[in-house]
Each structure stands twice: as structure tokens, then as C-alpha cells.
Design an enzyme around this catalytic site. Structure first.
Site, short mmCIF file in Angstrom:
data_model
loop_
_atom_site.label_atom_id
_atom_site.label_comp_id
_atom_site.label_asym_id
_atom_site.label_seq_id
_atom_site.Cartn_x
_atom_site.Cartn_y
_atom_site.Cartn_z
N LYS A 131 -12.11 0.70 -3.00
CA LYS A 131 -13.33 -0.07 -2.80
C LYS A 131 -13.86 0.77 -1.33
O LYS A 131 -13.33 0.93 -0.51
CB LYS A 131 -12.60 -1.26 -2.36
CG LYS A 131 -12.13 -2.21 -3.27
CD LYS A 131 -11.91 -3.79 -3.33
CE LYS A 131 -11.43 -4.48 -4.72
NZ LYS A 131 -11.52 -6.00 -4.16
N TRP A 177 -1.79 0.62 -7.60
CA TRP A 177 -1.93 -0.18 -8.81
C TRP A 177 -0.50 -0.43 -9.27
O TRP A 177 0.35 0.27 -9.09
CB TRP A 177 -2.35 0.94 -9.80
CG TRP A 177 -2.73 0.26 -11.26
CD1 TRP A 177 -1.81 0.19 -12.50
CD2 TRP A 177 -4.07 -0.08 -11.70
NE1 TRP A 177 -2.60 -0.32 -13.41
CE2 TRP A 177 -3.79 -0.47 -12.83
CE3 TRP A 177 -5.20 -0.12 -11.18
CZ2 TRP A 177 -4.77 -1.10 -14.00
CZ3 TRP A 177 -6.19 -0.71 -11.87
CH2 TRP A 177 -6.23 -1.18 -13.31
N ASP A 214 -13.36 -17.51 -2.31
CA ASP A 214 -13.92 -17.06 -3.56
C ASP A 214 -12.69 -16.87 -4.60
O ASP A 214 -12.76 -15.97 -5.70
CB ASP A 214 -14.74 -15.60 -3.45
CG ASP A 214 -15.36 -15.49 -4.79
OD1 ASP A 214 -15.89 -16.42 -5.22
OD2 ASP A 214 -15.61 -14.30 -4.90
N GLU A 230 -3.69 -14.31 -10.47
CA GLU A 230 -3.22 -13.47 -11.64
C GLU A 230 -1.28 -14.03 -11.25
O GLU A 230 -1.14 -14.15 -9.98
CB GLU A 230 -3.26 -12.26 -11.43
CG GLU A 230 -4.55 -11.68 -12.06
CD GLU A 230 -5.96 -11.81 -11.27
OE1 GLU A 230 -6.80 -11.73 -11.72
OE2 GLU A 230 -5.60 -12.02 -9.92
#
Length: 390
Positions: A123, A224, A289, A294
Site C-alpha cells: 500500500k 499474505w 469504515d 473476513e
């Protein structure tokens, strides 16, 4: 003393003995649990500072193999992580061998593959540290430094649900463009002397690229999760409508909370308590937000809520941890935890002071609930044994 009086006296003594025993056992269990929380907090504080060191002691495994083995249904990384410094170092320095546009989402990101085959999400920096985003609480771009600070807050709170994150500087000209996919490469451009890219996402625009300082771009790298742990997305029961003038049901229906508690997966298991932990986490980092969340797939509500794109009761362990962090301990712990990150200072003093203020607001709210409804109704014991500890 007459026989009848003796029987009555013995009965009274027996009742007193039973109640005393029960009381002592309950208090003993509670005290043991509190001592466990104190010891866990102290262990965390003792190991808070992480030096980014490439050496992995006592193992021939790669840092990626170690990180993959950490993941279990109730945590992304364990409480004791002597290899964390080496993993963060690898994330911040390993050669980038592939670069592509990011996975689905609303915000700009790039998907990188590091030497050894490890996927990470990059990012980019969009704002200076002191820039204030005006408007709605969910307005603006993602902050790369918020990902770094959220990971360390996750460690400090003892949640261990946020993926591992570290700051990194990348050279867009020499590290990214030579290994970039055609799709990512097509979004590169130059503004003045600065290399920029705008990627592919819902809000990605050629008119709003992320730009490096020359060719050097600051950003955050998010590890990840292993492919053997696929994620399932859920709509957050207390999400916003994102429509002007339209309230979500929870904003006007006082019976909504009771309805949620009767609905799977919130009617059993730890999911509802995870939602509450996450609400505390989000309030501390200023995240308004979280419209979805998940979890691991096919978990039946048993796995944790994963803190990606960082009711009635609260866990006793969470309550204890919040109290340990008051009086400025939280901001001090955050400074210590982030002190060795490559993009340090990760947060400004104003950000850290705000976290201390938000913590006191949370504690005050919970105390008010305890006074109104009683301790037994507000605090719930929920210490789950993790699979790697069995």
C-alpha cells in the site's frame, strides 16, 4: 444446648461453609484468570521492541514457512514470536520478483511476490504524517502507516488477528517496473520528476495516482495469509449504509442487538465477542469504515474475525488489557513497538495522544454499562484454548 438447637446450628454452619467454599473457589478462579492476564501483558511488554534482524536461530526453515505455520483458527501469529524480527526484515528487504495490480477492493494497492515465493500487498503512501482528512470519518485514501500501527496495536491488545505488516521503501524504477505485469505497467506515469502509478481498483483514477519521491516510494507491506486458509467475507451487522439520509437499522431500532444475538453465527461461539473486540480496535485506530469483515471459510463461526483493511458483553481479558494500558501506557507501548520500523516515526505524537484519549472514553463507557447492568451482565469470561496449545 438442646438437640434441636444443635441441629439448627450445624445446618447454619454447613450453609456458611458451602457458600464460603463456593465464594473462595469463584474468587480463586477469577484471581487466577486475572494473574494469567497480567502475566500475558507483561510478557508482551517485555518483547514489544522488535529489531529487524535477518538471522533465524534454531531453524533451517525460511521466514515464509515459519509465518505460514503460525496461522491457526484463532490467531494469525502466536503470543511468543522470537522469529518476528527476521520475518519483518525479510518483508522489508527481500527482492521483489513479481508485481501486479492489487486484488479486488476500493483502494490502490499492488500485489508483490518476494524472493522465495511469498505474496505481499503493498500500500503506497498517499498523505504526509500530519495531513488531516476532512469530511466523513471514512473519507480519503487508505493510510499506509495506519496498517503498520494497526498491526502493532493488535499485538499490544493481545488480539493477534491482524496480518503481519512492516514499512518499506521501494524503487519504482528499478524494483517494480522491471518485474511488473502489463496491466500494472500500463498505469505508470510521471509527474514532474516523480514516478507514479494508479493501479486498478474501484476508486483508482489516472487523475489521482500515488507518487514517489523521485523513484523512491514509501509504503507498507502486508503479509499474505497462506492459501490453505481461504477467507470468507461477511457483511458487518453494524455497518453503515453509505447513503446520505439513510440510517442503518442498528441506528434507530433498539431491538436490533437482540435480533443479532439470535442470528447465526452470533447466537453461539465467539463471533459476537470478536465483533466487540474489533469495535474497540477500530475506535482506537479511528477506523469507521468496517462495512464487511473476513473469517476463515467453513468455520461454523468458530474462527476469529480477521482484522483486514484495519452487543452487550465484553471479554474479561479484553477489559483487563484495556485497564493495563491506561494512563499513557498505550501510547508508550505503541512508540516502543514501532521504533524499529523502516518508516519510523509511523505516527505523530498527536495520533498517539488521540489513542490514549479514545482508550479512556472506551473504559468510561464500559464502566457506565457495568454500573447500569452489573458486572455479570457486561463482562463475560471467554478464554479459548488455541489449537497450537493443545
Amino acid at each position: 444446648m438442646k438437640l434441636k438447637q444443635r441441629v439448627v446450628l450445624l445446618a447454619i454452619l454447613l450453609v456458611i461453609f458451602i457458600f464460603t467454599k463456593v465464594f473462595l473457589i469463584d474468587n480463586s478462579d477469577s484471581s487466577a484468570a486475572n494473574r494469567e492476564d497480567q502475566h500475558s501483558f507483561q510478557r508482551m511488554m517485555d518483547k514489544l521492541k522488535i529489531e529487524l534482524n535477518p538471522n533465524l536461530e534454531h531453524t533451517l526453515q525460511s521466514p515464509w514457512e515459519i509465518a505460514a505455520q503460525w496461522v491457526v483458527p484463532r490467531e494469525v501469529y502466536p503470543e511468543d514470536t522470537p522469529e518476528l524480527g527476521a520475518i519483518l526484515h525479510a518483508m522489508a528487504t527481500k527482492k521483489i520478483i513479481k508485481a501486479d495490480v492489487g486484488y479486488k477492493g476500493t483502494q490502490l494497492k499492488a500485489l508483490l511476490v518476494l524472493e522465495g515465493g511469498q505474496k505481499v500487498v503493498f500500500k503506497p503512501k498517499r498523505y504526509s504524517r500530519s495531513y488531516v482528512v476532512e469530511g466523513e470519518p471514512y473519507a480519503g485514501y487508505d493510510r499506509h502507516n495506519a496498517e503498520v500501527s494497526a498491526f502493532h496495536l493488535d499485538r499490544i491488545l493481545g488480539l493477534r488477528r491482524a496480518p503481519v505488516v512492516v514499512g518499506r521503501y521501494v524503487n519504482l524504477h528499478t524494483e517494480i517496473k522491471p518485474v511488473a505485469s502489463e496491466q500494472l505497467l500500463s498505469t505508470f506515469l510521471t509527474q514532474g520528476n516523480n514516478s507514479c502509478f494508479y493501479g486498478k481498483c474501484y476508486y483508482c483514477r489516472e487523475s489521482e495516482p500515488a507518487c514517489a519521491d523521485g523513484h523512491i516510494m514509501e509504503g507498507s507491506v502486508i503479509l499474505w495469509l497462506p492459501d490453505i486458509w481461504p477467507l470468507q467475507k461477511h457483511r458487518h451487522p453494524w455497518g453503515r449504509t453509505y447513503r446520505e439520509g439513510k440510517l442503518a437499522r442498528w441506528e434507530y431500532d433498539e431491538s436490533y442487538c437482540d435480533a443479532v444475538k439470535k442470528t447465526p453465527p452470533y447466537d453461539s461461539g465467539p463471533r459476537l465477542l470478536d465483533i466487540i473486540d474489533t469495535a474497540i480496535f477500530d475506535y482506537l485506530i479511528g477506523n469507521a469504515d468496517r462495512h464487511h469483515y473476513e473469517s476463515f471459510q467453513d468455520d461454523g463461526g468458530a474462527s476469529m474475525l480477521i482484522l483486514l483493511d484495519n452487543a452487550k458483553s465484553i471479554r474479561v481479558s479484553t477489559w483487563n488489557r484495556l485497564n493495563y494500558l491506561k494512563n499513557g501506557v498505550l501510547s508508550t507501548a505503541m512508540r516502543t513497538a514501532m521504533s524499529h520500523d523502516p518508516i519510523n516515526p509511523v505516527l505523530t505524537d498527536a495520533h498517539l495522544d488521540a489513542m490514549d484519549r479514545r482508550l479512556m472514553a472506551i473504559i468510561a463507557t464500559i464502566k457506565q454499562c457495568i454500573e447500569q447492568f452489573g458486572t455479570d451482565s457486561v463482562l463475560v469470561e471467554d478464554r479459548m484454548k488455541l489449537s497450537h496449545l493443545k
